[in-house]
Scaffold this motif. Structure first.
Motif, mmCIF file in Angstrom:
data_model
loop_
_atom_site.group_PDB
_atom_site.id
_atom_site.type_symbol
_atom_site.label_atom_id
_atom_site.label_comp_id
_atom_site.label_asym_id
_atom_site.label_seq_id
_atom_site.Cartn_x
_atom_site.Cartn_y
_atom_site.Cartn_z
ATOM 1 N N MET A 184 0.845 -1.203 0.000
ATOM 2 C CA MET A 184 0.000 0.000 0.000
ATOM 3 C C MET A 184 0.880 1.253 0.000
ATOM 4 N N THR A 185 0.477 2.222 -0.810
ATOM 5 C CA THR A 185 1.152 3.513 -0.847
ATOM 6 C C THR A 185 0.109 4.600 -0.620
ATOM 7 N N GLU A 241 -5.200 6.844 -1.639
ATOM 8 C CA GLU A 241 -6.035 7.979 -2.062
ATOM 9 C C GLU A 241 -6.935 7.590 -3.228
ATOM 10 N N ALA A 242 -6.400 6.779 -4.154
ATOM 11 C CA ALA A 242 -7.198 6.334 -5.296
ATOM 12 C C ALA A 242 -8.363 5.453 -4.836
ATOM 13 N N ILE A 243 -8.095 4.598 -3.852
ATOM 14 C CA ILE A 243 -9.141 3.717 -3.320
ATOM 15 C C ILE A 243 -10.211 4.534 -2.606
ATOM 16 N N ARG A 247 -12.817 6.373 -4.650
ATOM 17 C CA ARG A 247 -13.882 5.563 -5.254
ATOM 18 C C ARG A 247 -14.945 5.166 -4.233
ATOM 19 N N GLN A 248 -14.651 5.356 -2.956
ATOM 20 C CA GLN A 248 -15.569 4.896 -1.910
ATOM 21 C C GLN A 248 -16.368 6.068 -1.341
ATOM 22 N N LEU A 249 -17.620 5.787 -1.022
ATOM 23 C CA LEU A 249 -18.416 6.793 -0.329
ATOM 24 C C LEU A 249 -17.754 7.119 1.002
#
Length: 198
Positions: free
Chosen positions: A145-146, A151-153, A156-158
């Motif tokens: 994990m970076t 941040e990208a994940i 995408r999430q509420l």
């Protein structure tokens, strides 16, 4: 049969909660585990066709695939169009099998339950939460994990607050694992009592 969905943002304790349900004898389904299995089986050929070079020895290399997706939302949608229908079919089969054998309840862990716009036909939704600082600490401690990937994940999430509004039940995993397991046990007891009262 009571069909329970389990969801929550990254690193909020979904796996711990799912295991707690399983340890209480309740049938559970992990979408992440299903994807792992698909990346060793039914999804290998179509994913490799869409993203040449990500299959190594007949298995999808998740790190290689992840590097192809970062910063490319269209590619991620392309991957999801391949994998999500396969996972949905497995969820349907799991719930059907649990109902056939007379299970009183079953739990399905779906990380993007709210985000993917699918009507899963669930009776209730459990959301795991944790404070934002602890969430980042847990997430960044994961192998590979970076900050960029996290941040990208998260993008995408509420937000957790929005998931809480949509939840039927909430399990805060900020405390110890044992405290989380006790919270799950209390919820199961409550659900069993409510089922008997109906």
């Amino acid at each position: 049969m009571l069909k329970l969905g389990l969801t929550g943002s990254i690193a909020t304790g979904k796996s711990t909660v799912l295991k707690a349900f399983a340890d209480l004898g309740i049938p559970t389904f992990s979408s992440d585990e299903a994807v792992h299995e698909l990346y060793r089986g039914a999804a290998v050929a179509p994913v490799e066709a869409a993203f040449p070079g990500v299959a190594v020895g007949g298995i999808i290399d998740r790190d290689k695939l992840s590097r192809r997706l970062i910063g490319h939302p269209a590619r991620l949608q392309q991957l999801e169009a391949i994998v999500h229908p396969l996972v949905r079919a497995r969820i349907r089969d799991f719930l059907s099998d649990a109902a056939v054998v007379g299970e009183p309840m079953a739990v399905v862990d779906i990380p993007l339950l709210f985000e993917n716009g699918v009507d899963w036909g669930l009776d209730a939704i459990i959301v795991t939460i944790v404070d934002a600082v602890e969430q980042r600490r847990r997430a960044l401690a994961r192998p590979g994990m970076t900050v960029e990937k996290l941040e990208a994940i998260l993008a995408r999430q509420l937000p957790q607050a929005e998931k809480v509004k949509r939840a039927t039940y909430i399990i805060d995993t900020s405390d110890t694992i044992e405290a989380t397991r006790e919270a799950v046990a209390r919820l199961v007891q409550r659900l069993r009592q409510e089922a008997q009262a109906r």
